[in-house]
Scaffold this active site. Structure first.
Site, PDB file in Angstrom:
ATOM      1  N   SER A 592       0.845  -1.184   0.000  1.00 32.16           N
ATOM      2  CA  SER A 592       0.000   0.000   0.000  1.00 32.16           C
ATOM      3  C   SER A 592       0.889   1.246   0.000  1.00 32.16           C
ATOM      4  CB  SER A 592      -0.952  -0.031   1.199  1.00 32.16           C
ATOM      5  OG  SER A 592      -1.963   0.941   1.054  1.00 32.16           O
ATOM      6  N   ASP A 667      -8.671  -4.560  -6.492  1.00 33.21           N
ATOM      7  CA  ASP A 667      -8.332  -3.603  -5.438  1.00 33.21           C
ATOM      8  C   ASP A 667      -9.203  -2.358  -5.570  1.00 33.21           C
ATOM      9  OD1 ASP A 667      -7.123  -1.822  -3.650  1.00 33.21           O
ATOM     10  OD2 ASP A 667      -5.106  -2.586  -4.058  1.00 33.21           O
ATOM     11  N   HIS A 699      -7.651  -5.065  -1.674  1.00 32.14           N
ATOM     12  CA  HIS A 699      -6.376  -4.419  -1.356  1.00 32.14           C
ATOM     13  C   HIS A 699      -5.441  -5.331  -0.560  1.00 32.14           C
ATOM     14  CE1 HIS A 699      -3.614  -1.142  -1.052  1.00 32.14           C
ATOM     15  NE2 HIS A 699      -3.734  -1.004   0.241  1.00 32.14           N
TER      16      HIS A 699
END
Length: 722
Positions: A592, A667, A699
């Site tokens: 991320s 995602d 995600h």
């Protein structure tokens, strides 16, 4: 003046772990099935735990098959009832069978009633009378929110918001709910501390709720590949600088069956958050924020008419203001409330009256109030978690509202994992861990100096395994002043005369930290796996991460990735000085924001990092969502230089080492446009990253896919770094 037992603080040592290297001869080796949360043996290697709740001032352990009262002075347990008892008294059949007692609650301090759920209903059972005294029939619906006093439940079904009152009468609050008009659920993409969309008044007579119109927001074209013909599953995704959704707040009165909306004005480019109620249920409070997020106002509204009453407080900033917590009224004084703010540079507590007059600052200092646990109504104190004792700690304190006297409660070590107060707040069940203790559970009497009753000191669940060496320390940031804390994980048979391949694990973004004083210094299990394979893993919390104060966090404003890289490179300089670190075999990995940092480091320092694995990476902040992205970067229109500096598209040509990019194919946080656009840039630049996608995953990889993911990450370093 603060009163702290200095001996307790001295128990924490910054450098070194008490865990000695383990012998390879008689210890097991870990697999990812042991270490990863999706693994088949993961649950067996978690620290021992207890599930606790309060029945007034009585502490209850809610185990799978038994609920027991715990004597808070001695720790002795007395059985209250069993799972078999509950199902017998409830007359359960196969469909209404209660499966376990771990989620049991005791909502009425003066009544022998336990609240439980089964597949068909939510029930209240009187365990002294041995019978069900109330139940609903809407268990399992979306966004269930139950009030124990009125026994009314709010829930969402087929996009519409409903309330079932305590007598079982169903009330439909909306008719236009859809994918585009969302009722009773979290808004603003879970920013500003928002986690839900319905808010009961104290006695459950009124319900405040969100209505979000996102019809004007562009769809991101997610695709479900699993049907015979792949189907279109668009996701409303407002990107930085583009049109955002509009939120309004309704108030439903259970007794009159009427709804009004708060008269907050035009909702365009505004955020409404941290909704709270007055104790008398007559007033609704919320923080209102402009789209730039630099002007925050606390406003009160009449719950009967929706009319605006007053603006009680305003806070502005040349960067951003980020409200995260609703106001909280004092349990013993309905005319005063506590507000949290970073306005003096650190998150602290302030006392206000109903008119908005600031009466005093309750806490102060160069440390952070991490959470408000509750109130001790006897001593008129607020119970907080803070890192006052040490920046890597999270300890329980009692703060007297009248005179500000602040006292540490409990052992004063490590990191609190949870803190559950009794109804009066005179006792707290505290779960914590320290660098060499996986879990401790104590009951703390918050009167006086906080007498401790120890309920659990869990043994090391990894005692039969070959464990790495976990150490922690600090270095100086690139500003030459600020301390940054790190963790290092070394192989169990570490030899300082050898050179080891080393991987930097990085996150580095807001609202997160990687290093603290909990078990193994908060080490991720994957680090243990890598150390077992002969790597050193290094983790540093750079400026921009959480719990170090406003200026520490806001140092990255309008230039995400830049200050963070400078600090991470100070970590690299530290590693260069360690004779056992092989600088020719230096890797980096993150997910991320950490994926963004991984690629940023690989491209900005191509001669330093040999191998990188970036998961779910942001590539250009213009493709990220409005609320988070604009808080830290502004819009692409107003901050073109910052966006250009942080974008990785035009740096694709700099790639020299081996880079693997991994993403969830679906995602909806960092949408696939990031990865795909970077791949396109690499094609044009003639550079050669590797790429892997997880179909159907979002995600973060869920379930056993996470095991596959971490094996893939590991193998990439094995193939190219070792």
């Amino acid at each position: 003046m603060m009163k702290i037992k200095t001996l307790l603080i001295a128990l924490f040592t910054v450098y070194g772990s008490l865990i000695a290297p383990m012998s390879a001869q008689d210890k097991k080796l870990f697999t990812l099935e042991d270490l990863n949360y999706g693994g088949n043996n993961y649950a067996n290697l978690r620290p021992q735990n207890m599930w606790l709740t309060w029945w007034g001032e009585k502490l209850i352990e809610t185990d799978v098959e038994t609920c027991s009262i715990i004597d808070t002075k001695t720790g002795k347990k007395t059985r209250l009832f069993t799972l078999d008892d509950i199902n017998k008294w409830a007359g359960s059949n196969d469909e209404t069978y209660v499966r376990h007692l771990m989620n049991a609650t005791f909502p009425y301090p003066d009544k022998s009633i336990v609240a439980l759920g089964n597949k068909k209903a939510f029930i209240l059972l009187d365990f002294e009378a041995k019978k069900i005294v109330w139940q609903d029939s809407i268990s399992g619906q979306e966004a269930n929110d139950w009030n124990p006093i009125s026994r009314a439940t709010a829930y969402v079904e087929d996009h519409q918001l409903f309330v079932v009152d305590g007598e079982g009468n169903k009330h439909q609050l909306s008719t236009d709910g859809s994918r585009e008009i969302v009722y009773g659920q979290s808004v603003h993409r879970n920013e500003f501390g928002i986690r839900k969309g319905t808010f009961w008044s104290p006695k459950g007579n009124r319900l405040a709720f969100y209505r979000m119109d996102q019809s004007m927001v562009a769809d991101y074209p997610q695709v479900d590949i699993f049907p015979r013909e792949a189907s279109y599953e668009p996701d409303k995704y407002p990107m930085t600088g583009m049109t955002s959704h509009q939120v309004t707040v309704g108030v439903y009165d259970v007794n009159t069956d009427k709804t009004v909306y708060l008269q907050a004005g035009d909702p365009t480019d505004r955020y409404f958050t941290n909704i709270a109620w007055s104790p008398d249920e007559q007033t609704v409070y919320m923080f209102e924020l402009n789209r730039k997020q630099n002007d925050c106002r606390l406003v009160s509204y009449d719950a009967t008419t929706g009319a605006k009453i007053a603006e009680l407080y305003r806070e502005t900033s040349d960067k951003y203001v980020e409200p995260q917590h609703p106001i909280q009224f004092l349990p013993w004084d309905d005319t005063k409330f506590i507000m949290q703010s970073q306005k003096d540079g650190y998150n602290h507590l302030y006392l206000f009256d109903q008119s908005g007059k600031e009466l005093k600052q309750i806490t102060s200092g160069k440390w952070v109030v991490l959470d408000v646990v509750g109130f001790n109504t006897k001593t008129k104190s607020v119970l907080i978690l803070s890192n006052e004792a040490y920046p890597m700690n999270s300890n329980l304190f009692s703060v007297n509202i009248h005179n500000g006297d602040r006292r540490m409660m409990g052992k004063g070590i490590g990191v609190a994992q949870s803190a559950q107060p009794s109804v009066s707040g005179q006792m707290v069940a505290l779960k914590l861990s320290s660098f060499n203790k996986p879990r401790m559970i104590d009951v703390i009497n918050t009167n006086g100096w906080g007498k401790v009753t120890e309920l659990l000191d869990a043994e090391d669940p990894w005692k039969d395994y070959q464990q790495p060496i976990y150490t922690s320390g600090y270095i100086t940031a690139a500003d030459g002043v600020t301390d940054l804390y790190f963790r290092m994980v070394k192989p169990h048979d570490f030899d300082p005369n050898k050179k080891y391949p080393t991987v930097i694990y990085v996150y580095g973004g807001p609202h997160a930290h990687n290093v603290d004083a909990s078990w193994h210094y908060a080490s991720r299990s994957w680090e243990t796996y890598m150390a077992q394979k002969g790597y050193i893993v290094f983790i540093l919390d750079n400026r921009g991460s959480e719990n170090r104060g406003r200026d520490f966090e806001q140092a990255t404003f309008h230039q995400l990735g830049q200050i963070e890289m400078q600090d991470q490179m100070m970590g690299v300089e530290y590693l260069k000085k360690q004779p056992y670190v092989d600088m020719d075999r230096l890797g980096v990995h993150g997910w991320s924001f950490g994926g963004f940092m991984t690629i940023s480091l690989m491209l900005n320092y191509p001669d330093v990092f040999k191998v990188g694995v970036a998961g779910g990476p942001v590539i250009d902040w213009k493709w990220y969502e409005v609320m988070y992205g604009e808080r830290y970067m502004g819009t692409p229109q107003e901050n073109p230089e910052g966006y250009a500096k942080s974008s990785l598209i035009d740096k694709a040509k700099n790639l020299k080492g081996k880079l693997q990019i991994i993403t969830g194919y679906n995602d909806n946080t960092v949408v696939p446009q990031h990865c795909l656009s970077f791949l396109d840039a690499c094609i044009k630049a003639g550079t050669q990253p590797d790429f892997f996608a997880y179909p159907g995953e979002e995600h973060n990889m869920r379930g056993h896919a996470s095991v596959h993911l971490h094996e893939r990450i590991t193998q990439y370093f094995e193939d190219y770094l070792k």
